[in-house]
Design a protein around this motif. Structure first.
Motif, short mmCIF file in Angstrom:
data_model
loop_
_atom_site.label_atom_id
_atom_site.label_comp_id
_atom_site.label_asym_id
_atom_site.label_seq_id
_atom_site.Cartn_x
_atom_site.Cartn_y
_atom_site.Cartn_z
N ALA A 1 32.28 35.20 32.16
CA ALA A 1 32.40 35.87 30.62
C ALA A 1 32.02 37.49 30.97
CB ALA A 1 31.10 35.15 30.00
N VAL A 2 31.24 37.81 31.94
CA VAL A 2 31.22 39.14 32.31
C VAL A 2 32.53 39.58 32.77
CG1 VAL A 2 29.74 40.65 33.61
CG2 VAL A 2 28.61 38.92 32.74
N VAL A 3 33.13 39.18 33.68
CA VAL A 3 34.24 39.68 34.31
C VAL A 3 35.35 39.84 33.22
CG1 VAL A 3 36.07 39.29 36.05
CG2 VAL A 3 33.47 38.87 36.82
N SER A 4 35.38 38.73 32.45
CA SER A 4 36.41 38.81 31.48
C SER A 4 36.22 39.96 30.36
CB SER A 4 36.76 37.66 30.66
OG SER A 4 35.73 37.04 30.00
N SER A 5 35.02 40.14 29.97
CA SER A 5 34.43 41.39 29.00
C SER A 5 34.77 42.50 29.56
CB SER A 5 33.12 40.80 28.61
OG SER A 5 32.83 41.84 27.74
N THR A 6 34.01 42.65 30.95
CA THR A 6 34.20 44.20 31.38
C THR A 6 35.69 44.54 31.82
OG1 THR A 6 31.99 43.73 32.20
CG2 THR A 6 33.49 45.63 33.21
N LEU A 7 36.35 43.59 32.35
CA LEU A 7 37.70 44.09 32.60
C LEU A 7 38.65 44.01 31.22
CD1 LEU A 7 38.32 42.33 35.99
CD2 LEU A 7 37.56 44.52 35.52
N GLY A 8 38.25 43.41 30.01
CA GLY A 8 39.03 43.17 28.81
C GLY A 8 40.04 42.20 28.97
N ARG A 9 39.69 41.02 29.73
CA ARG A 9 40.91 40.12 29.79
C ARG A 9 40.29 38.91 29.13
NH1 ARG A 9 45.07 43.57 30.74
NH2 ARG A 9 44.27 44.97 32.32
N GLN A 10 41.28 37.80 28.89
CA GLN A 10 40.70 36.63 28.34
C GLN A 10 39.92 35.84 29.70
OE1 GLN A 10 44.50 34.76 27.06
NE2 GLN A 10 44.50 35.92 25.14
N ALA A 11 39.07 35.01 29.19
CA ALA A 11 38.39 34.42 30.14
C ALA A 11 39.06 33.32 30.57
CB ALA A 11 37.04 33.83 29.41
N LYS A 12 40.30 32.61 29.91
CA LYS A 12 40.90 31.91 30.84
C LYS A 12 41.93 32.10 31.92
CE LYS A 12 44.87 32.20 27.46
NZ LYS A 12 45.80 31.46 26.51
N LYS A 13 41.84 33.58 32.06
CA LYS A 13 42.59 34.31 33.22
C LYS A 13 41.64 34.32 34.36
CE LYS A 13 46.18 36.81 30.83
NZ LYS A 13 46.99 37.60 31.15
N VAL A 14 40.58 34.03 34.37
CA VAL A 14 39.63 34.42 35.19
C VAL A 14 39.07 32.88 36.16
CG1 VAL A 14 37.21 35.25 36.02
CG2 VAL A 14 38.83 36.40 33.99
N SER A 15 39.29 32.75 37.19
CA SER A 15 38.75 31.70 38.06
C SER A 15 37.34 32.17 38.84
CB SER A 15 39.71 31.12 38.87
OG SER A 15 40.04 31.87 39.75
N VAL A 16 36.45 31.35 38.87
CA VAL A 16 35.29 31.60 39.65
C VAL A 16 34.89 30.30 40.69
CG1 VAL A 16 32.80 32.00 39.55
CG2 VAL A 16 34.37 32.74 37.68
N GLN A 17 34.94 30.66 41.85
CA GLN A 17 34.64 29.66 42.93
C GLN A 17 33.62 30.05 44.06
OE1 GLN A 17 38.36 28.55 44.80
NE2 GLN A 17 39.10 30.77 44.78
N GLU A 18 33.01 29.14 44.35
CA GLU A 18 32.14 29.16 45.62
C GLU A 18 32.96 29.30 46.78
OE1 GLU A 18 28.24 29.72 47.31
OE2 GLU A 18 28.51 29.44 45.09
N THR A 19 32.76 30.11 47.89
CA THR A 19 33.43 29.96 49.07
C THR A 19 32.30 29.92 50.25
OG1 THR A 19 33.87 32.30 49.25
CG2 THR A 19 35.55 30.97 48.24
N ARG A 20 32.88 29.52 51.49
CA ARG A 20 31.91 29.79 52.58
C ARG A 20 31.93 31.08 53.08
NH1 ARG A 20 34.43 24.84 56.19
NH2 ARG A 20 35.85 26.18 56.41
N ASP A 21 30.81 31.33 53.86
CA ASP A 21 30.44 32.67 54.46
C ASP A 21 31.85 32.87 55.29
OD1 ASP A 21 28.21 32.54 53.10
OD2 ASP A 21 26.95 32.50 55.00
N GLY A 22 32.07 34.16 55.41
CA GLY A 22 33.21 34.58 56.47
C GLY A 22 34.12 35.54 55.77
N THR A 23 35.41 35.86 56.26
CA THR A 23 36.16 36.76 55.87
C THR A 23 37.19 35.91 54.65
OG1 THR A 23 36.40 38.05 57.81
CG2 THR A 23 38.24 38.11 56.49
#
Length: 185
Positions: free
Chosen positions: A160-182
């Motif tokens: 919600a914060v990313v879509s609101s700040t960037l002015g894009r629809q929330a459905k365009k934003v994926s959020v995922q946990e990843t392991r440490d590293g590059t």
């Protein structure tokens, strides 16, 4: 040049003039010109795909189509990769605590929005230590908060914060946990 070649050239020129500037004559195939010493048939050389590293607290302008963004040392960070319709990317690397010479976490999204500008956005990928972040850290950096909001695993809040700040629809934003590293995008 033979008389037959000369006549064929004159006929092609007459046909092209009749078609008008910038138009291909009816029934004619478009001409393909090749650059000298170009064995690829393209006429222009294509540069190798670009790679950019985006360090903690940085936002980098788009790599072109086929380019790669690398986010080194993602441990407690969030990476924001904006995939543009023309194939380029813009990358931001938000860290919980400001890195030396880097931006605060609440500066990453506005800087990303500036870099994207008027470009059309395909999707936005937020990856990293999602469970270590409170969406509020993207609005007000930890160093500027009093009191500091607790960490919480809130992918929907981050979306919600990313879509609101960037002015894009929330459905365009994926959020995922990843392991440490590059991370490479």
């Amino acid at each position: 040049m033979t008389a037959l070649q000369h006549a064929a050239g004159n006929a092609a020129t007459t046909s092209a003039l009749a078609a008008g500037p910038g138009r291909t004559p009816r029934g004619a195939a478009p001409t393909v010109q090749r650059a000298r010493n170009d064995n690829t048939g393209g006429g222009t050389s294509v540069a190798a795909a670009e790679t950019k590293d985006v360090a903690e607290g940085e936002v980098k302008k788009s790599v072109g189509p086929g380019g790669t963004i690398t986010y080194p040392s993602v441990t407690s960070c969030l990476t924001i990769t904006v995939y543009l319709r023309h194939g380029g990317k813009v990358g931001g690397h938000a860290c919980l605590f400001k890195a030396s010479d880097g931006m605060y976490s609440d500066q990453i999204l506005p800087a990303t929005k500036t870099q994207v500008g008027e470009s059309r956005v395909e999707t936005i990928d937020v990856s990293g230590a999602v469970s270590s972040w409170n969406p509020a850290y993207l609005k007000t950096a930890i160093e500027k908060s009093d009191p500091v909001p607790e960490q919480k695993n809130d992918p929907d809040g981050i979306r919600a914060v990313v879509s609101s700040t960037l002015g894009r629809q929330a459905k365009k934003v994926s959020v995922q946990e990843t392991r440490d590293g590059t991370l490479t995008r």
